[in-house]
Design a protein around this motif. Sequence first.
Motif, mmCIF file in Angstrom:
data_model
loop_
_atom_site.group_PDB
_atom_site.id
_atom_site.type_symbol
_atom_site.label_atom_id
_atom_site.label_comp_id
_atom_site.label_asym_id
_atom_site.label_seq_id
_atom_site.Cartn_x
_atom_site.Cartn_y
_atom_site.Cartn_z
ATOM 1 N N SER A 200 0.826 -1.205 0.000
ATOM 2 C CA SER A 200 0.000 0.000 0.000
ATOM 3 C C SER A 200 0.862 1.257 0.000
ATOM 4 O O SER A 200 0.600 2.220 -0.738
ATOM 5 N N LEU A 201 1.932 1.241 0.819
ATOM 6 C CA LEU A 201 2.815 2.403 0.863
ATOM 7 C C LEU A 201 3.527 2.605 -0.470
ATOM 8 O O LEU A 201 3.677 3.742 -0.941
ATOM 9 N N ARG A 206 4.329 5.451 -5.599
ATOM 10 C CA ARG A 206 4.395 5.502 -7.066
ATOM 11 C C ARG A 206 3.406 6.522 -7.625
ATOM 12 O O ARG A 206 3.733 7.267 -8.570
ATOM 13 N N ASP A 207 2.211 6.548 -7.054
ATOM 14 C CA ASP A 207 1.232 7.545 -7.510
ATOM 15 C C ASP A 207 1.744 8.961 -7.274
ATOM 16 O O ASP A 207 1.613 9.846 -8.133
ATOM 17 N N SER A 213 6.125 13.956 -11.059
ATOM 18 C CA SER A 213 6.828 14.038 -12.335
ATOM 19 C C SER A 213 6.052 14.882 -13.337
ATOM 20 O O SER A 213 6.614 15.740 -14.020
ATOM 21 N N HIS A 214 4.761 14.646 -13.387
ATOM 22 C CA HIS A 214 3.925 15.419 -14.325
ATOM 23 C C HIS A 214 3.894 16.888 -13.939
ATOM 24 O O HIS A 214 4.029 17.783 -14.791
ATOM 25 N N HIS A 259 14.251 13.857 -12.603
ATOM 26 C CA HIS A 259 14.251 12.515 -13.185
ATOM 27 C C HIS A 259 15.061 11.544 -12.325
ATOM 28 O O HIS A 259 14.635 10.403 -12.074
ATOM 29 N N SER A 260 16.220 11.977 -11.831
ATOM 30 C CA SER A 260 17.058 11.113 -10.984
ATOM 31 C C SER A 260 16.363 10.792 -9.670
ATOM 32 O O SER A 260 16.400 9.648 -9.189
ATOM 33 N N LEU A 261 15.739 11.785 -9.060
ATOM 34 C CA LEU A 261 15.042 11.548 -7.795
ATOM 35 C C LEU A 261 13.894 10.567 -7.973
ATOM 36 O O LEU A 261 13.661 9.691 -7.126
ATOM 37 N N LEU A 262 13.179 10.685 -9.092
ATOM 38 C CA LEU A 262 12.079 9.763 -9.341
ATOM 39 C C LEU A 262 12.586 8.344 -9.561
ATOM 40 O O LEU A 262 11.998 7.372 -9.071
#
Length: 419
Positions: A200-201, A206-207, A213-214, A259-262
Amino acid sequence: MRSRIAISVTVVLLGLILAQSMALVTLFEDMEEEFIEAILDEQLHYSIENSRQLGTLVQPQTPNMRLYRLSPGAALPAGLSPALAELPIGNHEDSSSGGELHVAVREIEGLRYVLVYDESEHLARETAVFTAIVIGAAILTALSFLLVYAIAGRLTRGLETLAARVERERDGAPFAQAGLDDELLTVARALDRAEARQASLLARERDFNANLSHELRTPLAAIRSDAEMLLTDPALSDRARRRAERIIATTDRTTALAHSLLLLAREARPQAIEPVNLADAVRNAWSRLHAADSQPAALTVHIPPALQVVTDTTLLQLVLHNLLENALKHGEGRAIEVTLEGHRLSVCDRGPGFDADDPMQCFERFQRGGRKPGHGLGLALVRHICTTCGWTARAANRPDGGACLSIDFGEASIRPGAG
């Protein structure tokens, strides 16, 4: 755990066996002493009575017994030592002659009778009994260890099975299954609950990452687009043009940082696994860096032309890009060497190298070498991808100066490729 259980139980059993063995030895010794005392008393009584009736000293028929009779003022009989002759009336043990002797002394009608018994046979029996007990205890201890180890193995097999299921992929199957013991079932249910909370976490993370990101890319793209539009204006002053260029560069760095952090926040698992020509992948990553650098350093590649790595192409390109970019940034314009030795790929530069304390710290997040531009996440992302792909990332200084970053792909990932 099986060994600890077996050893603990065996130690307890060994203690009990030793205690019982010591009790048996003590009881045997006491019984032997009583038996010897009874034999001495009986033999003395028999010999004295017969000697009085026959008028001559009657010796015992047992070979290890010898009877002596002393008259007042007479010389000591041959074979009887003064120490034994002077013993008081009663039963005694003597070892003055070098052997173990039982001595019974009686005095009747003014005559002293001394019966000497050599207990060598008695000691031999004691030694035989003690040896048998020690051998029996050793055999029982070994059998006890093997038996307890086997029983403990049966009791812990369920725990080992559960641990193996935790380690491997289960395709969503729960840990709690029918047939588990009550104690293991409790642990399995706790693992299922913990896994559900973790899933769940991760889903929420991810969400959040996707939304972040968006939300970041949209304004950054708009800022970069506006700065590019400004640069197309011929009436723009040189000072404003430099500021627009700085805006574009800062926007690109911010985009790369996001991008790297994601990627660091995600698992970055390999998706499409396929053979990739390693030498071509290195040159492709270098060509993209070459386009961004007006005067790139020379690159030397020592990789067999047909050698392949079985991996995710996207992740491999990202790793190679960050390694080459780091070497280009810190190599101070000198030649860069990319070498494959066995299944380990090394990217080496001729710059100042890493700090002497711990070169592996370069893989920590936000670690930056010197005052070079960057966000300090490139090598952290390299190690993150290597961990998920099963590779090993290492850092070291070259003996003759410079730094070396290496990736160990593992023997299973390397293929010779077609000639």
